[in-house]
Write a protein that holds these residues in place. Structure first.
Motif, short mmCIF file in Angstrom:
data_model
loop_
_atom_site.label_atom_id
_atom_site.label_comp_id
_atom_site.label_asym_id
_atom_site.label_seq_id
_atom_site.Cartn_x
_atom_site.Cartn_y
_atom_site.Cartn_z
N MET A 107 0.84 -1.18 0.00
CA MET A 107 0.00 0.00 0.00
C MET A 107 0.89 1.25 0.00
O MET A 107 1.92 1.28 0.64
N ILE A 108 0.44 2.27 -0.72
CA ILE A 108 1.16 3.53 -0.76
C ILE A 108 0.77 4.36 0.45
O ILE A 108 -0.40 4.51 0.76
N GLU A 109 1.75 4.91 1.14
CA GLU A 109 1.48 5.80 2.26
C GLU A 109 1.70 7.23 1.79
O GLU A 109 2.83 7.69 1.62
N TYR A 110 0.61 7.95 1.55
CA TYR A 110 0.68 9.30 1.02
C TYR A 110 1.01 10.30 2.12
O TYR A 110 0.51 10.20 3.23
N ALA A 111 1.85 11.28 1.80
CA ALA A 111 2.21 12.32 2.76
C ALA A 111 1.53 13.65 2.40
O ALA A 111 0.83 14.22 3.21
N HIS A 112 1.73 14.15 1.18
CA HIS A 112 1.12 15.40 0.72
C HIS A 112 1.43 15.58 -0.76
O HIS A 112 2.28 14.88 -1.31
N ILE A 113 0.74 16.50 -1.40
CA ILE A 113 1.07 16.84 -2.78
C ILE A 113 2.35 17.68 -2.76
O ILE A 113 2.45 18.65 -2.01
N HIS A 114 3.31 17.30 -3.57
CA HIS A 114 4.58 18.02 -3.63
C HIS A 114 4.47 19.24 -4.55
O HIS A 114 4.86 20.34 -4.19
N HIS A 115 3.95 19.03 -5.77
CA HIS A 115 3.83 20.15 -6.69
C HIS A 115 2.75 19.89 -7.74
O HIS A 115 2.32 18.76 -7.94
N VAL A 116 2.35 20.97 -8.38
CA VAL A 116 1.47 20.96 -9.54
C VAL A 116 2.26 21.61 -10.66
O VAL A 116 2.94 22.62 -10.43
N SER A 117 2.21 21.04 -11.86
CA SER A 117 2.89 21.63 -13.01
C SER A 117 1.86 22.11 -14.03
O SER A 117 0.88 21.41 -14.28
N LEU A 118 2.12 23.28 -14.59
CA LEU A 118 1.25 23.84 -15.61
C LEU A 118 2.06 24.18 -16.85
O LEU A 118 3.18 24.68 -16.74
N ALA A 119 1.48 23.91 -18.02
CA ALA A 119 2.11 24.32 -19.27
C ALA A 119 1.77 25.77 -19.55
O ALA A 119 0.63 26.21 -19.36
N VAL A 120 2.77 26.54 -19.97
CA VAL A 120 2.57 27.94 -20.35
C VAL A 120 3.17 28.16 -21.73
O VAL A 120 4.09 27.47 -22.14
N ARG A 121 2.62 29.15 -22.44
CA ARG A 121 3.12 29.47 -23.79
C ARG A 121 4.38 30.32 -23.73
O ARG A 121 5.31 30.12 -24.50
N ASP A 122 4.39 31.31 -22.84
CA ASP A 122 5.49 32.27 -22.76
C ASP A 122 5.83 32.45 -21.29
O ASP A 122 5.04 33.01 -20.52
N LEU A 123 7.00 31.98 -20.88
CA LEU A 123 7.39 32.00 -19.47
C LEU A 123 7.46 33.43 -18.92
O LEU A 123 7.07 33.67 -17.79
N ASP A 124 7.93 34.38 -19.73
CA ASP A 124 8.02 35.76 -19.24
C ASP A 124 6.63 36.32 -18.92
O ASP A 124 6.44 36.99 -17.89
N VAL A 125 5.66 36.06 -19.76
CA VAL A 125 4.28 36.52 -19.52
C VAL A 125 3.72 35.84 -18.27
O VAL A 125 3.10 36.48 -17.42
N ALA A 126 3.96 34.54 -18.15
CA ALA A 126 3.48 33.79 -16.99
C ALA A 126 4.10 34.33 -15.70
O ALA A 126 3.42 34.49 -14.69
N LYS A 127 5.40 34.63 -15.74
CA LYS A 127 6.07 35.15 -14.54
C LYS A 127 5.53 36.53 -14.16
O LYS A 127 5.43 36.86 -12.97
N GLN A 128 5.17 37.34 -15.14
CA GLN A 128 4.57 38.65 -14.83
C GLN A 128 3.29 38.45 -14.04
O GLN A 128 2.99 39.23 -13.13
N PHE A 129 2.53 37.41 -14.36
CA PHE A 129 1.27 37.14 -13.65
C PHE A 129 1.54 36.55 -12.27
O PHE A 129 1.08 37.07 -11.26
N TYR A 130 2.29 35.45 -12.21
CA TYR A 130 2.48 34.73 -10.94
C TYR A 130 3.38 35.50 -9.97
O TYR A 130 3.10 35.55 -8.77
N THR A 131 4.47 36.08 -10.46
CA THR A 131 5.38 36.84 -9.59
C THR A 131 4.88 38.26 -9.41
O THR A 131 4.74 38.75 -8.29
#
Length: 127
Positions: free
Chosen positions: A1-25
Motif C-alpha cells: 500500500m502507498i502511504e501518502y504524505a502530501h502533494i509536492h507540486h502541480v505543473s502547468l504548461a505555459v506558452r510564454d514563461l516571461d508573460v506567466a512570470k509577470q502574472f504569478y510573480t
C-alpha cells in the motif's frame, strides 16, 4: 500500500514563461524558488510547503482555451482571507469569479492565468 504524505507540486504548461512570470510573480506575488538546470524552460514557486512548477511548452501549446469552468482541471490554494484576496485581485486588475457562500463548505474564488489555466483560491466563509 502507498502511504501518502502530501502533494509536492502541480505543473502547468505555459506558452510564454516571461508573460506567466509577470502574472504569478508580478500580480499574484508568489515567491520564486530555485529550479534545477533541466533542459526545459520553466520556473518554480513555493506555496507553503508545496510547489507550483511552470513549464514553457516547446511548441507553445497549453491545455485550455475556454473561460472559467470549475468542472475542468484546476488547482486550488488555501488562503487566509476571502475578502483580502478579492481586494488584492481587484487592485491588480485580475478578473475573478467569487463564490463566497459556496456549498463546498468554504468560500471560493476562481481566476485564469494568461494561458487560461484555472486557479482556485479557497478560504473560510466570511473571512
Amino acid at each position: 500500500m502507498i502511504e501518502y504524505a502530501h502533494i509536492h507540486h502541480v505543473s502547468l504548461a505555459v506558452r510564454d514563461l516571461d508573460v506567466a512570470k509577470q502574472f504569478y510573480t508580478g500580480l499574484l506575488g508568489m515567491q520564486e524558488i530555485e529550479r534545477p538546470p533541466f533542459r526545459s524552460t520553466g520556473t518554480w514557486y513555493a506555496i507553503g510547503s508545496q510547489q507550483l512548477h511552470l513549464l514553457q511548452h516547446p511548441q507553445g501549446h497549453t491545455l485550455r482555451e475556454a473561460g472559467i469552468d470549475t468542472t475542468d482541471g484546476h488547482f486550488a490554494i488555501w488562503v487566509k482571507s476571502h475578502t483580502e484576496t478579492i481586494a488584492w485581485l481587484e487592485q491588480q486588475g485580475i478578473e475573478y469569479e467569487a463564490r463566497p457562500d459556496s456549498v463546498a463548505g468554504f468560500a471560493q474564488i476562481f481566476v485564469l492565468d494568461p494561458d487560461r489555466n484555472i486557479i482556485e483560491f479557497d478560504a473560510p466563509y466570511h473571512s
